[in-house]
Design a protein around this motif. Structure first.
Motif, PDB file in Angstrom:
ATOM      1  N   GLU A   1       3.824  12.881  -0.514  1.00  0.00           N
ATOM      2  CA  GLU A   1       3.347  11.598  -1.042  1.00  0.00           C
ATOM      3  C   GLU A   1       3.646  11.565  -2.532  1.00  0.00           C
ATOM      4  O   GLU A   1       3.413  12.543  -3.236  1.00  0.00           O
ATOM      5  CB  GLU A   1       1.835  11.443  -0.792  1.00  0.00           C
ATOM      6  CG  GLU A   1       1.523  11.121   0.660  1.00  0.00           C
ATOM      7  CD  GLU A   1       0.099  10.613   0.842  1.00  0.00           C
ATOM      8  OE1 GLU A   1      -0.678  10.610  -0.135  1.00  0.00           O
ATOM      9  OE2 GLU A   1      -0.227  10.220   1.980  1.00  0.00           O
TER      10      GLU A   1
ATOM     11  N   ALA B   1       0.834  -1.203   0.000  1.00  0.00           N
ATOM     12  CA  ALA B   1       0.000   0.000   0.000  1.00  0.00           C
ATOM     13  C   ALA B   1       0.867   1.250   0.000  1.00  0.00           C
ATOM     14  O   ALA B   1       0.518   2.262  -0.617  1.00  0.00           O
ATOM     15  CB  ALA B   1      -0.911   0.008   1.236  1.00  0.00           C
ATOM     16  N   ALA B   2       1.981   1.185   0.688  1.00  0.00           N
ATOM     17  CA  ALA B   2       2.828   2.370   0.824  1.00  0.00           C
ATOM     18  C   ALA B   2       4.236   1.969   1.250  1.00  0.00           C
ATOM     19  O   ALA B   2       4.440   0.931   1.880  1.00  0.00           O
ATOM     20  CB  ALA B   2       2.242   3.312   1.878  1.00  0.00           C
TER      21      ALA B   2
ATOM     22  N   GLU C   1      -0.464   4.270   4.703  1.00  0.00           N
ATOM     23  CA  GLU C   1       0.542   5.222   4.202  1.00  0.00           C
ATOM     24  C   GLU C   1       1.181   6.020   5.336  1.00  0.00           C
ATOM     25  O   GLU C   1       2.116   6.772   5.118  1.00  0.00           O
ATOM     26  CB  GLU C   1      -0.051   6.148   3.139  1.00  0.00           C
ATOM     27  CG  GLU C   1      -1.148   7.077   3.597  1.00  0.00           C
ATOM     28  CD  GLU C   1      -2.536   6.435   3.531  1.00  0.00           C
ATOM     29  OE1 GLU C   1      -2.634   5.193   3.474  1.00  0.00           O
ATOM     30  OE2 GLU C   1      -3.521   7.206   3.540  1.00  0.00           O
TER      31      GLU C   1
ATOM     32  N   ARG D   1       2.848   5.893  -2.571  1.00  0.00           N
ATOM     33  CA  ARG D   1       1.547   5.209  -2.451  1.00  0.00           C
ATOM     34  C   ARG D   1       1.320   4.383  -3.705  1.00  0.00           C
ATOM     35  O   ARG D   1       1.504   4.841  -4.812  1.00  0.00           O
ATOM     36  CB  ARG D   1       0.433   6.239  -2.265  1.00  0.00           C
ATOM     37  CG  ARG D   1       0.540   6.929  -0.923  1.00  0.00           C
ATOM     38  CD  ARG D   1      -0.658   7.732  -0.618  1.00  0.00           C
ATOM     39  NE  ARG D   1      -1.828   6.910  -0.345  1.00  0.00           N
ATOM     40  CZ  ARG D   1      -2.973   7.373   0.127  1.00  0.00           C
ATOM     41  NH1 ARG D   1      -3.094   8.656   0.391  1.00  0.00           N
ATOM     42  NH2 ARG D   1      -4.002   6.576   0.345  1.00  0.00           N
TER      43      ARG D   1
END
Ligand code: ZN
Ligand code: ZN
Length: 375
Positions: free
Chosen positions: A349, A35-36, A162, A374
């Motif tokens: 991000e 996911a991150a 995240e 991400r």
């Protein structure tokens, strides 16, 4: 299965985003859909050659994701579980795991191989089958990762991965250095040298322990102003003369020096950063070394006469001396209750395609605390 990943072919060679064939998990392995992933200073240290690795390699070691498939014999997680990957494995069976020191787990001896515990790779370049090395079993600069079941910790499924990904390295390393390695009592004082991702986590560890004075030292004004937001009570912009920095620390502590210092500069460590951290502490004080130095560095300029006569202590620490299977869930709880701040540690991000810019941002020093990819 096919996935995209960022492959590093050598020191200072820009990472290449390409198709990778990922094998299914074997026994005691887990397939995780990422996911991150944070971009940690240590990834950049490997890219820069300060920490030696074999290439081609998929970097990234601060990831979180969702379990997609488990191999035979896996009992600690199941499909759909949210997990934080840990850059050190913990088998739960060896002598070190048994004495509550999983950062020294015997599985650690295989981390340098770049292969899985059975000696083979799960990562192959799609166009020609070339084997790719993994990083610390986790290789998080990729859409998926197959990891040993000893390299992950299940976490609550309703909190943002995240942010929780920081628990896989940076947060736990910095926070643990202030809460596990040393045990700051209310009112005690600490000097924090280096205020990046690890430093801001160490500041939070000192704050939550009740430190009376938290003196943050860094070369970048931007990092010092952020350090205050995380709990630093005083900031000092380090100048070319380490003795001037030490004098300011003495002024703040009424001539005593701090009870502890934590050095979190990483591969940028210089004789000056060691000097500040060592001279900052009082008689009987403890200096903690956290950031990974360049592996070619051989000496720390510490005056042995003072070390003995002032009864100073100098200790190294890995992954915050955390018992990560139990500490990471505790940190998740502190995050949920807003007693620690992971949100503001993530200053940017990005997408996987931005990875080379993210590495440059780390090298520039003052741009980010953490960039998080991400997926
Ligand atoms: Zn790291
Ligand atoms: Zn073990």
């Amino acid at each position: 299965m096919r996935m995209k990943a960022a492959v590093c072919y050598g020191v200072r060679e820009p990472l290449v985003i390409e198709e990778i064939e990922l094998d299914p998990p074997k026994a005691n392995e887990v397939l995780v859909k990422m996911a991150a992933s944070g971009v940690c200073y240590s990834d950049v240290s490997m890219y820069e050659g300060h920490i030696p690795r074999d290439f081609p390699l998929i970097l990234g070691h601060e990831g979180a994701g969702v379990v997609e498939q488990v191999g035979e014999g896996v009992t600690n997680v199941k499909e759909g579980d949210h997990v934080v990957l840990t850059y050190l494995p913990s088998c739960g069976k060896c002598r070190w795991c048994h004495i509550g020191q999983p950062t020294m787990c015997d599985l650690g001896q295989y981390l340098r191989t770049g292969n899985m515990l059975d000696g083979t790779s799960r990562l192959h370049r799609a166009k020609d089958g070339l084997d790719i090395f993994n990083l610390l079993f986790v290789s998080t600069f990729a859409e998926y990762s197959v990891v040993p079941d000893a390299s992950l910790v299940p976490v609550a499924d309703y909190l943002p991965l995240e942010k929780l990904c920081l628990l896989g390295c940076g947060f736990t390393t910095g926070f643990g250095s202030a809460t596990n390695t040393i045990h700051i009592k209310p009112g005690e004082t600490v000097t924090i040298v280096g205020c990046g991702g690890l430093g801001t986590a160490a500041i939070q560890g000192a704050r939550i322990s009740g430190a009376g004075k938290i003196i943050a030292v860094d070369v970048h004004e931007e990092k010092l102003s952020r350090a205050k937001e995380f709990g630093a009570t005083h900031t000092i912009q380090s100048r070319s003369d380490p003795d001037a920095v030490v004098k300011e620390i003495m002024d703040i502590t009424w001539g005593l020096g701090t009870d502890y210092s934590i050095e979190l500069v990483g591969a940028d460590q210089t004789d000056d950063t060691y000097q500040v951290a060592f001279k900052a502490i009082r008689k009987g004080g403890t200096m903690v070394m956290v950031g990974a130095a360049d592996y070619r560095k051989r000496d720390i300029p510490v005056d042995p006469y003072t070390l003995t006569l002032w009864r100073k202590k100098l200790v190294g620490v890995l992954f915050g001396d955390a018992q990560f299977q139990t500490d990471i869930p505790k940190y998740v709880g502190l995050y949920e209750n807003k007693q620690i701040d992971l949100d503001n540690m993530v200053t940017k991000e990005i997408g996987l395609e931005d990875i080379n810019q993210a590495i440059q941002d780390v090298l520039d020093g003052d741009k980010v605390i953490r960039s998080v990819i991400r997926y």
